[in-house]
Write a protein that holds these residues in place. Structure first.
Motif, PDB file in Angstrom:
ATOM      1  N   CYS A   9       0.724  -1.225  -0.028  1.00  0.00           N
ATOM      2  CA  CYS A   9      -0.138  -0.020  -0.122  1.00  0.00           C
ATOM      3  C   CYS A   9       0.860   1.321  -0.013  1.00  0.00           C
ATOM      4  O   CYS A   9       1.852   1.268   0.679  1.00  0.00           O
ATOM      5  N   TYR A  46       0.112   4.224   1.220  1.00  0.00           N
ATOM      6  CA  TYR A  46      -0.308   5.147   2.046  1.00  0.00           C
ATOM      7  C   TYR A  46       0.443   5.050   3.618  1.00  0.00           C
ATOM      8  O   TYR A  46       1.371   5.392   3.539  1.00  0.00           O
ATOM      9  N   CYS A  47      -0.175   4.549   4.525  1.00  0.00           N
ATOM     10  CA  CYS A  47       0.760   4.712   5.905  1.00  0.00           C
ATOM     11  C   CYS A  47       1.741   3.636   6.301  1.00  0.00           C
ATOM     12  O   CYS A  47       1.940   2.807   5.431  1.00  0.00           O
ATOM     13  N   ILE A  55      -7.072  -4.815   5.275  1.00  0.00           N
ATOM     14  CA  ILE A  55      -6.702  -3.348   4.582  1.00  0.00           C
ATOM     15  C   ILE A  55      -7.813  -2.417   5.294  1.00  0.00           C
ATOM     16  O   ILE A  55      -8.842  -2.968   5.572  1.00  0.00           O
ATOM     17  N   VAL A 104       2.051   1.373   8.025  1.00  0.00           N
ATOM     18  CA  VAL A 104       1.679   0.009   8.477  1.00  0.00           C
ATOM     19  C   VAL A 104       2.291  -0.923   7.518  1.00  0.00           C
ATOM     20  O   VAL A 104       2.676  -1.926   7.607  1.00  0.00           O
ATOM     21  N   GLY A 105       2.024  -0.452   6.340  1.00  0.00           N
ATOM     22  CA  GLY A 105       2.756  -1.176   5.229  1.00  0.00           C
ATOM     23  C   GLY A 105       1.939  -2.413   4.796  1.00  0.00           C
ATOM     24  O   GLY A 105       2.603  -3.609   4.736  1.00  0.00           O
ATOM     25  N   CYS A 106       0.765  -2.286   4.626  1.00  0.00           N
ATOM     26  CA  CYS A 106       0.128  -3.437   4.200  1.00  0.00           C
ATOM     27  C   CYS A 106       0.181  -4.081   2.964  1.00  0.00           C
ATOM     28  O   CYS A 106       0.376  -3.144   1.794  1.00  0.00           O
ATOM     29  N   VAL A 147      -5.173  -0.715  10.474  1.00  0.00           N
ATOM     30  CA  VAL A 147      -5.059  -2.156  10.419  1.00  0.00           C
ATOM     31  C   VAL A 147      -4.461  -2.708  11.760  1.00  0.00           C
ATOM     32  O   VAL A 147      -4.683  -3.707  12.164  1.00  0.00           O
ATOM     33  N   GLY A 204      -6.908   1.868   1.640  1.00  0.00           N
ATOM     34  CA  GLY A 204      -6.323   0.767   0.699  1.00  0.00           C
ATOM     35  C   GLY A 204      -7.474   0.393  -0.032  1.00  0.00           C
ATOM     36  O   GLY A 204      -7.208  -0.029  -1.138  1.00  0.00           O
TER      37      GLY A 204
END
Ligand code: SF4
Length: 888
Positions: free
Chosen positions: A15, A17-18, A49, A20-22, A185, A53
């Motif tokens: 992902c 964006y943030c 997600i 967290v790194g999904c 998440v 996401g």
């Protein structure tokens, strides 16, 4: 016979964006679109997600993309150029200014959105070949205080633990973190632990956020007092004999000094409670929980970092974990929740002005080591200017050339208005971007370079738990867009450094980065990816998510640091830090009696250049707003849903008012996302003071003294168009993404004649216009071949603005009504579940009439909360509030 359906192979990626790194699985449709789902095998998210996401597939259109290099002409216009011409202009310009004014007259401003490979090449060019360390990044605004806190305590920027600790903790303390919205998440993971294992959640935040609503204990501390709370905790742990003496003696230094300072700041529970503005019982409850829980993870985020004392706050937290030995063991440790997708990768590379490269600084030994590895002709030998100071140097005319990559400083930096004016002074202003227009581009960029976007680029990112994952390509490069690493390498080649920048691929860059991390690294440096230094192209292509350290010749080991010491200071011991007493840098005054806090909302990201394209994400909180406590609202004459001007020494915003008891008296909260592209007057960065932390250089974005006053604009309305329009001067407006175009919600003091003129100017084009003056309400609808092409409605705030356009035109009533009728500004039902477009009112009605009683029943009946789960905390709160309001 049907033609066979061609399916592109699914791609595993990460992902954008943030932090967290999904992990994601993306199924491209072969026509520029894609379906996005969570990757069940990725250890960051195991298939989950969030709303952002899950809406990524709606953000891939090329409208508004920068597709070709552009050069600004003498008359101010931007014209298309070829790559050679644009790259020559950049190389020649930087070379000329370095030759004339020296290397410190130039700067790069990078971004946590860049991939590691992009960061590496930019950092190498500036610090090894151009001779300056003026490389900083928007991560300075995000997590620089965590970096500085880690380095002071651990000797290196090491995140000790892993996300798995959130599954194993008995107590999770969230400090200055609205994780339910900003790291959704991970928050779901915490809530799962709470539900399954009974973990307790403590939230420490001046603002009652959605995250706070889920807490077992919420401590609404006074702004800026985090250090006092954790000093009080350290004292209390010592008083209760909870210090792990064996750990402290064997692996740390400075405990006595830190405890003495803590006793000066917060000598007991009474003093702590007084310092943070809470009852003693609440403080004692927190101390009891911390004391009684062997497994504690303290997560902290922007509420801690974005402070002129952010580094001290981080170290006050770390002190408590070191003192109890709760670090590096399962379910324990301080955990910085990183805001951006690759802020960590930038830190690893060293893409910050106070780092050289790969977790090395500016000692002579380190400079020499990096020089030899790069075979660099002109090494930077001292720290460069951090973000705020960099733009102040531009303002003073000391920096004359700037290259901005993948970020929007004219919106996000403190004193953003002054930043925008400073950018106009640059002799050479280069922007690598995805979009043709944003506040920074429009501040007068001389050269625009079209950069590859998510889905088009290929490389690595690192998340908050040190896990390196791959972003992979699933879309072709559009127009003439290129990867950022390629663009920088081409400039380097033109400046005479072809041999050192002869990369053929992102994999080439990654191998060199990994090799540098291992170069003369005998374990004294934490960051080591030597195990990937010889990775093949195929191996890079299929690289699974991996946590560092990954030393050459060694199998991946325990993913945690410091359970048995091994810190990265010269004596390998951690340093307790004695923090300064908490004190906000700027006092409030009669003119500016409030504290202005800023932050993110659930469904938007940064300055909305990607999330702002999704109609369903827009419907969660479509308008910029300020949260105000009811008492303050009454005193200031503000009404819920009205407009207010928030002003500081540096600028002003006009946004909608949300009156809420979740806001402390004396505090205001405004989200960060709106820019001059999306609203008439809502760039909150413009209001923020430029005070920075002395160690991290991170600006204080949470406590600027501010004033608030009502703004009265008697008419409200909206216009929907397929194209961008310029609204009449003096109009308050916000642009909201809708299917097929944009909706501008507006407030105005100008009557029907102005709007009649606007309708003819902005809506007509090839269309025919139907108009109606219905008492004080003006309506217009533009039709092309019987199809509605645009509409406008303006009237008093209490007048019904929705209407049947067919009545104006006599065409296909049902279809047109469906497309044009809508609720007026301020009355639109907000969406709570972005995935299925479920409105708050629909859920509320289902609860109040007894159709649903639990979140699970809401899911079964309305589907809300059954996809990404980002709205689950809000659904729970709706149930609670409805049951309080209607107990039977
Ligand atoms: S939590 Fe949401 S925004 Fe963050 S990485 Fe995961 S899907 Fe992306």
């Amino acid at each position: 016979m049907n033609a066979p359906v061609h399916m592109e192979p699914a791609v595993r990626t990460t992902c954008p964006y943030c932090g967290v790194g999904c992990g994601l699985i993306v199924q491209s449709d072969g026509h520029g679109g894609a379906a996005v789902a969570g990757d069940p095998t990725h250890p960051a998210n195991f298939g989950r997600i969030c709303s952002k996401g899950s809406a990524l597939g709606e953000t891939l259109a090329l409208d508004g993309r920068l597709l070709h290099p552009m050069l600004r002409q003498g008359d101010g216009t931007l014209v298309r150029a070829g790559w050679p011409q644009a790259l020559d202009a950049v190389a020649e310009g930087f070379g000329r200014i370095i030759e004339r004014d020296g290397p410190n007259a130039i700067a790069f401003y990078l971004s946590g959105q860049l991939l590691t490979e992009d960061y590496y090449v930019a950092n190498k060019l500036m610090k090894g070949f151009l001779g300056s360390a003026n490389v900083d990044t928007n991560s300075r605004l995000c997590m620089a205080s965590s970096v500085a806190g880690h380095r002071r305590a651990f000797g290196a920027d090491t995140v000790p633990g892993s996300y798995a600790d959130l599954d194993q903790a008995d107590l999770i303390v969230l400090v200055g973190s609205n994780a339910a919205w900003c790291h959704p998440v991970l928050f779901q993971r915490m809530m799962h632990n709470k539900a399954e294992r009974g973990a307790r959640i403590v939230v420490i935040d001046p603002r009652r956020t959605v995250t706070a609503e889920e807490a077992d204990l919420f401590l609404p501390i006074a702004p800026g007092t985090d250090t006092a709370l954790f000093c009080g905790l350290l004292v209390e742990l010592a008083e209760r004999g909870a210090v792990d003496g064996a750990y402290v003696d064997a692996y740390t230094s400075g405990f006595a000094e830190a405890l003495t300072r803590a006793r000066e700041i917060a000598p007991d529970i009474t003093a702590t409670a007084h310092a943070i503005g809470l009852d003693e019982s609440a403080v004692a409850h927190f101390f009891d929980l911390f004391h009684a829980s062997a497994r504690v993870v303290t997560c902290y985020s922007q509420g801690v970092n974005q402070s002129a004392q952010g580094t001290d706050k981080v170290d006050a937290i770390i002190n408590c974990h070191l003192a109890t030995g709760r670090i590096g063991k399962p379910g324990t440790g301080p955990l910085s929740l990183t805001g951006q997708p690759n802020a960590m990768g930038g830190r690893e590379v060293g893409g910050l002005a106070n780092q050289l490269a790969v977790h090395m600084g500016f000692t002579p030994v380190e400079i020499d080591r990096v020089r030899r590895f790069w075979n660099a002709p002109r090494m930077a030998t001292r720290e460069g200017l951090k973000a705020v100071q960099m733009f102040e140097a531009i303002e003073r005319g000391e920096i004359k050339a700037l290259w901005v990559m993948a970020t929007n400083p004219a919106v996000s930096l403190p004193r953003a208005g002054a930043v925008r004016e400073a950018l106009a002074k640059l002799e050479l202003f280069v922007v690598s971007e995805n979009v043709r227009s944003n506040d920074t581009v429009n501040a007068g960029a001389h050269v625009l370079l079209p950069a590859a976007a998510w889905g088009e680029k290929d490389g690595a990112v690192t998340n908050s738990e040190r896990r390196v994952s791959r972003q992979r390509t699933f879309l072709p490069l559009p127009g003439e867009a290129k990867p950022d690493w390629w663009i920088v390498a081409e400039v380097a080649r033109r400046m005479g450094f072809a041999a050192a920048f002869a990369y053929r691929s992102a994999a080439d860059v990654f191998r060199e980065h990994a090799a540098l991390s291992a170069f003369e690294n005998d374990g004294a440096r934490d960051f080591d990816l030597g195990g990937l230094a010889d990775i093949t192209d195929d191996g890079y292509g299929t690289l699974e998510p991996v946590q560092w350290p990954l030393r050459a010749g060694e199998a991946p080991t325990d993913s945690r640091f410091f359970a048995s010491g091994g810190f990265f200071t010269p004596d390998r011991k951690a340093r307790f830090v004695a923090p300064e007493p908490p004190a906000l840098r700027e006092a409030t005054s009669d003119a500016f009696p409030f504290r202005l806090n800023t932050g993110r909302i659930r469904d938007q990201w940064h300055t909305m250049t990607r999330t702002g394209l999704s109609a369903r994400l827009a419907m969660h909180l479509p308008e910029p707003f300020v949260e105000v406590h009811p008492r303050d609202a009454a005193a200031a004459g503000l009404t819920d849903g009205g407009l207010a001007r928030i002003s500081t020494l540096h600028g002003a915003c006009v946004v909608k008012v949300v009156v809420t008891g979740g806001q402390q008296p004396g505090s205001l909260f405004v989200p960060i996302h709106w820019s001059a592209e999306t609203a008439s007057c809502a760039r909150v960065g413009e209001l923020i003071s430029p005070h920075t932390d002395p160690y991290s250089g991170q600006p204080e974005a949470k406590a600027t003294p501010a004033a608030i006053a009502p703004v009265v604009l008697p008419l409200r309305g909206f216009t929907r168009t397929r194209r961008a329009v310029a609204l009449p001067e003096g109009t308050w407006w916000v642009r909201v993404a809708v299917t097929d175009g944009a909706e501008y919600r507006l407030a105005t003091g100008q009557g029907p004649m102005v709007w009649h003129d606007f309708a003819y100017r902005a809506l007509v084009g090839d269309a025919t216009l139907a108009e109606q003056l219905d008492g004080p309400v003006y309506r217009a609808a533009a039709f092309v071949d019987g199809e509605l092409d645009g509409c406008l409605c303006v009237g008093p705030a209490d007048a019904p603005l929705a209407w049947d356009a067919a009545a104006l035109h006599g065409a296909d009533g049902a279809r047109l009504t469906a497309r044009i009728s809508r609720d007026p500004i301020g009355v639109t039902e907000p969406v709570i579940c972005a995935c299925f477009g479920v409105g708050v009112e629909a859920v509320r009605q289902a609860i109040s009439c007894g159709t649903v009683r639990t979140v699970a029943e809401i899911g079964r009946t309305l589907r809300a909360g059954t996809n990404c789960g980002s709205c689950l905390p809000e659904l729970k709160q709706l149930i609670i509030h409805e049951h309080i309001a209607h107990p039977n």
